[in-house]
Design a protein around this motif. Structure first.
Motif, PDB file in Angstrom:
ATOM      1  N   ILE A 138      28.212  -0.320 -61.279  1.00 58.05           N
ATOM      2  CA  ILE A 138      28.205  -1.472 -60.366  1.00 58.05           C
ATOM      3  C   ILE A 138      27.794  -0.991 -58.981  1.00 58.05           C
ATOM      4  O   ILE A 138      28.395  -0.061 -58.435  1.00 58.05           O
ATOM      5  CB  ILE A 138      29.579  -2.167 -60.331  1.00 58.05           C
ATOM      6  N   SER A 139      26.760  -1.620 -58.442  1.00 56.86           N
ATOM      7  CA  SER A 139      26.259  -1.183 -57.137  1.00 56.86           C
ATOM      8  C   SER A 139      25.866  -2.386 -56.299  1.00 56.86           C
ATOM      9  O   SER A 139      25.168  -3.282 -56.785  1.00 56.86           O
ATOM     10  CB  SER A 139      25.039  -0.261 -57.319  1.00 56.86           C
ATOM     11  N   ASP A 140      26.326  -2.411 -55.064  1.00 60.63           N
ATOM     12  CA  ASP A 140      25.922  -3.439 -54.116  1.00 60.63           C
ATOM     13  C   ASP A 140      24.866  -2.860 -53.181  1.00 60.63           C
ATOM     14  O   ASP A 140      24.618  -1.648 -53.170  1.00 60.63           O
ATOM     15  CB  ASP A 140      27.136  -3.914 -53.301  1.00 60.63           C
ATOM     16  N   ALA A 161      31.053   3.704 -59.889  1.00 63.63           N
ATOM     17  CA  ALA A 161      30.873   3.091 -58.563  1.00 63.63           C
ATOM     18  C   ALA A 161      29.603   3.623 -57.930  1.00 63.63           C
ATOM     19  O   ALA A 161      29.469   4.816 -57.678  1.00 63.63           O
ATOM     20  CB  ALA A 161      32.075   3.408 -57.670  1.00 63.63           C
ATOM     21  N   GLY A 162      28.666   2.721 -57.678  1.00 66.40           N
ATOM     22  CA  GLY A 162      27.405   3.135 -57.082  1.00 66.40           C
ATOM     23  C   GLY A 162      27.010   2.277 -55.906  1.00 66.40           C
ATOM     24  O   GLY A 162      27.752   1.385 -55.483  1.00 66.40           O
ATOM     25  N   SER A 163      25.838   2.541 -55.381  1.00 63.34           N
ATOM     26  CA  SER A 163      25.284   1.732 -54.295  1.00 63.34           C
ATOM     27  C   SER A 163      23.770   1.758 -54.394  1.00 63.34           C
ATOM     28  O   SER A 163      23.175   2.791 -54.703  1.00 63.34           O
ATOM     29  CB  SER A 163      25.722   2.271 -52.935  1.00 63.34           C
ATOM     30  N   GLU A 164      23.154   0.587 -54.148  1.00 60.96           N
ATOM     31  CA  GLU A 164      21.706   0.513 -54.013  1.00 60.96           C
ATOM     32  C   GLU A 164      21.401   0.680 -52.531  1.00 60.96           C
ATOM     33  O   GLU A 164      21.511  -0.257 -51.751  1.00 60.96           O
ATOM     34  CB  GLU A 164      21.156  -0.810 -54.546  1.00 60.96           C
ATOM     35  N   VAL A 165      21.063   1.904 -52.160  1.00 62.21           N
ATOM     36  CA  VAL A 165      20.974   2.300 -50.755  1.00 62.21           C
ATOM     37  C   VAL A 165      19.542   2.153 -50.256  1.00 62.21           C
ATOM     38  O   VAL A 165      18.593   2.639 -50.878  1.00 62.21           O
ATOM     39  CB  VAL A 165      21.459   3.754 -50.582  1.00 62.21           C
ATOM     40  N   THR A 192      19.366  -3.631 -65.328  1.00 64.21           N
ATOM     41  CA  THR A 192      19.235  -5.085 -65.402  1.00 64.21           C
ATOM     42  C   THR A 192      18.978  -5.725 -64.045  1.00 64.21           C
ATOM     43  O   THR A 192      18.458  -6.830 -63.980  1.00 64.21           O
ATOM     44  CB  THR A 192      20.512  -5.709 -65.972  1.00 64.21           C
ATOM     45  N   ASP A 193      19.375  -5.052 -62.953  1.00 65.30           N
ATOM     46  CA  ASP A 193      19.346  -5.684 -61.626  1.00 65.30           C
ATOM     47  C   ASP A 193      20.145  -6.994 -61.641  1.00 65.30           C
ATOM     48  O   ASP A 193      19.775  -7.978 -60.987  1.00 65.30           O
ATOM     49  CB  ASP A 193      17.916  -5.927 -61.158  1.00 65.30           C
ATOM     50  N   ALA A 194      21.225  -6.995 -62.406  1.00 67.71           N
ATOM     51  CA  ALA A 194      22.017  -8.218 -62.592  1.00 67.71           C
ATOM     52  C   ALA A 194      22.792  -8.567 -61.327  1.00 67.71           C
ATOM     53  O   ALA A 194      23.496  -7.735 -60.770  1.00 67.71           O
ATOM     54  CB  ALA A 194      22.974  -8.045 -63.755  1.00 67.71           C
TER      55      ALA A 194
END
Length: 210
Positions: A12-14, A51-55, A169-171
């Motif tokens: 999951i990454s925001d 736990a991730g992040s799209e940085v 998925t870029d969900a």
């Protein structure tokens, strides 16, 4: 929803703080994001939640968080969401700089295209793929129907260079988890094998990889 799909793990990454239009997380909110994922992991013992992040890859090639912050995450995705009119040389330099960061594990939607809405930005993908391979970084195949990025031709080129991939998925909601099927279809069009896609690995091996 992920368990219903038969997954043993999910990431999951925001978005990071520079992506205000996407409600990107500043450092304080990112800490909460990580904490919430850890708590969810304690509740759902039968699935591993990473736990991730799209940085954001900033215009100078630096990442949107400091390395001290990135070190707290299980995985880091690097992405370009701005400066699409940069020259080929500028964009290539920007992405290669980002790939020099030891915490960056995945390069997201590497050409930035939005189908029927935005052309890909100019970039030397061969140099990008060669650098990612050398650094053991993954190239994303994005299953979102508006992205499908990389396309089949670029997937084949990255494969020839020796890159490994992750199908994402870029969900942005539960229903979009089904985008995985579109990502798999694109991967097949690029003739890559299961062994080249890291998120086909069992949990024990993906842990080591990350």
């Amino acid at each position: 929803a992920a368990k219903k799909l038969g997954y043993s793990y999910i990431g999951i990454s925001d978005h990071s703080k520079s992506q205000r239009i996407a409600n990107g997380l500043d450092e304080q909110r990112l800490e909460k994001h990580i904490s919430n994922i850890r708590k969810s992991g304690e509740k759902h013992k039968d699935i591993k939640i990473f736990a991730g992040s799209e940085v954001e890859i900033l215009k100078d090639g630096k990442l949107d968080y400091s390395n001290n912050v990135l070190a707290k995450l299980d995985f880091v995705i690097g992405a370009v969401h701005s400066g699409f009119k940069s020259t080929n040389a500028e964009m290539t330099k920007r992405i290669l700089k980002a790939l020099s960061n030891e915490y960056l594990k995945i390069l997201a939607h590497p050409t930035g295209r939005l189908i029927n809405r935005r052309d890909p930005y100019e970039v030397d993908l061969e140099k990008v793929f060669e650098t990612a391979k050398a650094n053991k970084q993954l190239i994303e195949i994005n299953g979102s129907p508006e992205r499908m990025d990389l396309n089949d031709v670029h997937i084949m080129k990255a494969s020839e260079i020796g890159c490994k991939f992750v199908i994402n998925t870029d969900a942005h909601n539960i229903d979009q988890l089904k985008n995985i099927n579109l990502g798999i279809a694109m991967a097949r069009r690029g003739w890559i094998k299961k062994s080249q896609v890291v998120n086909t690995l069992p949990l024990s091996e993906i842990r080591k990889y990350l």
